[in-house]
Design an enzyme around this catalytic site. Structure first.
Site, PDB file in Angstrom:
ATOM      1  N   ASP A   1       1.487  94.802 132.051  1.00 15.78           N
ATOM      2  CA  ASP A   1       2.790  94.023 131.426  1.00 15.78           C
ATOM      3  C   ASP A   1       4.035  94.423 132.261  1.00 15.78           C
ATOM      4  OD1 ASP A   1       0.999  93.452 129.608  1.00 15.78           O
ATOM      5  OD2 ASP A   1       1.986  93.952 127.936  1.00 15.78           O
TER       6      ASP A   1
ATOM      7  N   ALA B   1       9.113  94.100 128.778  1.00 15.30           N
ATOM      8  CA  ALA B   1      10.361  93.858 129.495  1.00 15.30           C
ATOM      9  C   ALA B   1      11.676  94.263 129.053  1.00 15.30           C
ATOM     10  CB  ALA B   1      10.592  92.256 129.327  1.00 15.30           C
TER      11      ALA B   1
ATOM     12  N   SER C   1       7.972  94.151 124.983  1.00 15.79           N
ATOM     13  CA  SER C   1       8.355  95.609 124.984  1.00 15.79           C
ATOM     14  C   SER C   1       8.468  96.078 126.451  1.00 15.79           C
ATOM     15  CB  SER C   1       7.376  96.547 124.141  1.00 15.79           C
ATOM     16  OG  SER C   1       6.073  96.294 124.562  1.00 15.79           O
TER      17      SER C   1
ATOM     18  N   PRO D   1      10.290  87.999 119.634  1.00 16.03           N
ATOM     19  CA  PRO D   1      10.228  89.408 118.945  1.00 16.03           C
ATOM     20  C   PRO D   1       9.508  90.662 119.672  1.00 16.03           C
ATOM     21  CG  PRO D   1       9.005  87.885 117.797  1.00 16.03           C
ATOM     22  CD  PRO D   1       9.587  87.079 118.801  1.00 16.03           C
ATOM     23  N   VAL D   2      10.002  91.556 119.727  1.00 18.88           N
ATOM     24  CA  VAL D   2       8.959  92.637 120.133  1.00 18.88           C
ATOM     25  C   VAL D   2       7.885  92.612 119.575  1.00 18.88           C
ATOM     26  CG1 VAL D   2       8.894  95.233 120.346  1.00 18.88           C
ATOM     27  CG2 VAL D   2      11.072  94.179 120.981  1.00 18.88           C
ATOM     28  N   GLY D   3       6.600  92.811 120.358  1.00 18.71           N
ATOM     29  CA  GLY D   3       5.299  92.670 119.910  1.00 18.71           C
ATOM     30  C   GLY D   3       4.828  91.564 119.703  1.00 18.71           C
ATOM     31  N   ALA D   4       5.287  90.497 120.458  1.00 16.04           N
ATOM     32  CA  ALA D   4       4.642  89.023 120.244  1.00 16.04           C
ATOM     33  C   ALA D   4       3.130  88.835 120.939  1.00 16.04           C
ATOM     34  CB  ALA D   4       5.650  88.092 120.651  1.00 16.04           C
ATOM     35  N   GLY D   5       3.019  89.870 121.642  1.00 21.55           N
ATOM     36  CA  GLY D   5       1.767  89.754 122.627  1.00 21.55           C
ATOM     37  C   GLY D   5       2.187  89.154 123.947  1.00 21.55           C
TER      38      GLY D   5
ATOM     39  N   GLY E   1       4.591  90.735 125.940  1.00 21.45           N
ATOM     40  CA  GLY E   1       5.041  91.370 126.993  1.00 21.45           C
ATOM     41  C   GLY E   1       6.679  91.734 126.896  1.00 21.45           C
TER      42      GLY E   1
HETATM   43  C1  MEV Z   1      -0.910  94.230 126.023  1.00 25.57           C
HETATM   44  O1  MEV Z   1      -0.172  93.078 126.412  1.00 25.57           O
HETATM   45  C2  MEV Z   1      -2.176  94.310 126.954  1.00 25.57           C
HETATM   46  C3  MEV Z   1      -3.336  95.571 126.525  1.00 25.57           C
HETATM   47  O2  MEV Z   1      -4.309  95.267 127.583  1.00 25.57           O
HETATM   48  C4  MEV Z   1      -2.951  96.817 126.659  1.00 25.57           C
HETATM   49  C5  MEV Z   1      -2.528  97.299 127.975  1.00 25.57           C
HETATM   50  O3  MEV Z   1      -2.683  96.522 128.981  1.00 25.57           O
HETATM   51  O4  MEV Z   1      -1.640  98.147 128.287  1.00 25.57           O
HETATM   52  C6  MEV Z   1      -3.698  95.035 124.996  1.00 25.57           C
END
Ligand code: MEV
Length: 323
Positions: free
Chosen positions: A154, A113, A111, A103-107, A109
């Site tokens: 990202d 991608a 979005s 899912p988008v926003g899973a931590g 990257g």
């Molecule tokens: C998000 O994947 C990582 C953050 O460091 C934001 C960013 O680097 O733009 C929280």
């Protein structure tokens, strides 16, 4: 004519949040890809998100947008990345289809991608030759506009691939490729409760409130510097300790929720050499370093990970084909 781009996701090994302030970070480009298909489609732009992206049933035409119920939660975040990419590459009359295992926003990257893949696919469709560095730059512009404040981490990981070191030196971003022995990572994906933009904003508010958080951010930079040496020397025990330290700093910044705290602890109890949050936080992803990934992956599932991946080689960055 059609184009297809495969854009990798990423896991942050060190330095999320501190990298927004120019401190060093280490990011690993994951061989887990978002696929973007683009084709010419008269005057109408149509975007579709298949079910596995958890952004289903979206049709955007000249005058109407139809949105399926299950789509609504993720829709706005997702569509803004594509709209900005369309503006940037200046394409109209195109059908875009996005497929993603995450899912988008899973931590991880996703979005970035989506932005990298959309830009690469649209440029190819228009016959514009963009190298990976240019794609990374354009996608970073998209992220900055959507997120308000973003590092190039990202988007660089998705466009360029590999294991990357990023650091801002005298207002210039320095991005270097790192070489490492084979590394065993276990990644667990959890529900994310806040957007990256909100979390970046929360951290900014803390930094304004007290100088002590600025010290925390600086220490995160020091941890990343140590981690680079440990990674290049294959010193996995120390690398694991440094992941634990980095996680503690993220806890200090207030971006680790209960579910992620529990998951990190479970991974360590199951034998991980180190484990930490990856990404902006408040849910999202956990990354663990393990000699034996099997019990660590099982532990992450037990504490509620929606998906678990075991990875040992980074991707080679975005790939695009025309057919
Ligand atoms: C998000 O994947 C990582 C953050 O460091 C934001 C960013 O680097 O733009 C929280």
């Amino acid at each position: 004519m059609k184009s297809r781009a495969r854009a990798p996701t990423k896991v942050t090994l060190f330095g999320e949040h501190s990298v927004v302030y120019g401190f060093p970070a280490i990011v690993f480009s994951l061989p887990i890809y978002v696929e973007v298909n683009a084709e010419k489609h008269g005057k109408t732009s149509i975007l579709t998100g298949p079910a596995n992206l958890r952004t289903v049933d979206l049709v955007l035409s000249d005058n109407s947008i139809e949105v399926g119920e299950s789509t609504k939660k993720y829709l706005l975040r997702y569509i803004s990345y594509i709209k900005k990419s369309l503006e940037l590459v200046k394409v109209e009359g195109v059908k875009i289809e996005i497929k993603s295992p995450l899912p988008v926003g899973a931590g991880l990257g996703t979005s970035a991608a989506v932005a990298v893949g959309t830009i690469a696919a649209l440029a190819a469709l228009k016959g514009i030759e963009l190298d990976k560095e240019e794609i990374a730059k354009k996608a970073w512009t998209v992220e900055k506009e959507v997120q308000g404040r973003a590092s190039p981490m990202d988007t660089a990981a998705s466009a360029l691939g590999g294991i990357l070191w990023l650091e801002r030196v005298e207002d210039e971003w320095r991005i270097e490729r790192l070489t490492a022995l084979e590394i065993k990572l276990v990644i667990g994906v959890f529900e994310k409760q806040k957007t990256t933009a909100e979390l970046v904003q929360d951290v900014a508010a803390r930094l304004e409130r007290s100088y002590i958080y600025k010290e925390v951010i600086k220490v995160m930079g020091d941890i990343a510097r140590e981690a680079r040496k440990a990674l290049e020397n294959g010193d996995w025990t120390y690398l694991g300790e440094l992941m634990n330290l980095n996680h503690s700093m993220l806890e200090a910044l207030g971006v680790v929720n209960k579910e992620i705290a529990l998951a990190v602890h479970a991974a360590r109890v199951a034998g991980a050499l180190g484990a930490k949050l990856s990404g902006a936080g408040s849910g999202g992803a956990v990354v663990a370093l393990a000699d034996d990934p099997t019990p660590v992956a099982a532990a992450l599932k037990v504490v509620g990970a929606k998906d678990v991946f075991v990875v040992n080689k980074p991707s080679r960055g975005v790939e695009v084909n025309i057919f």
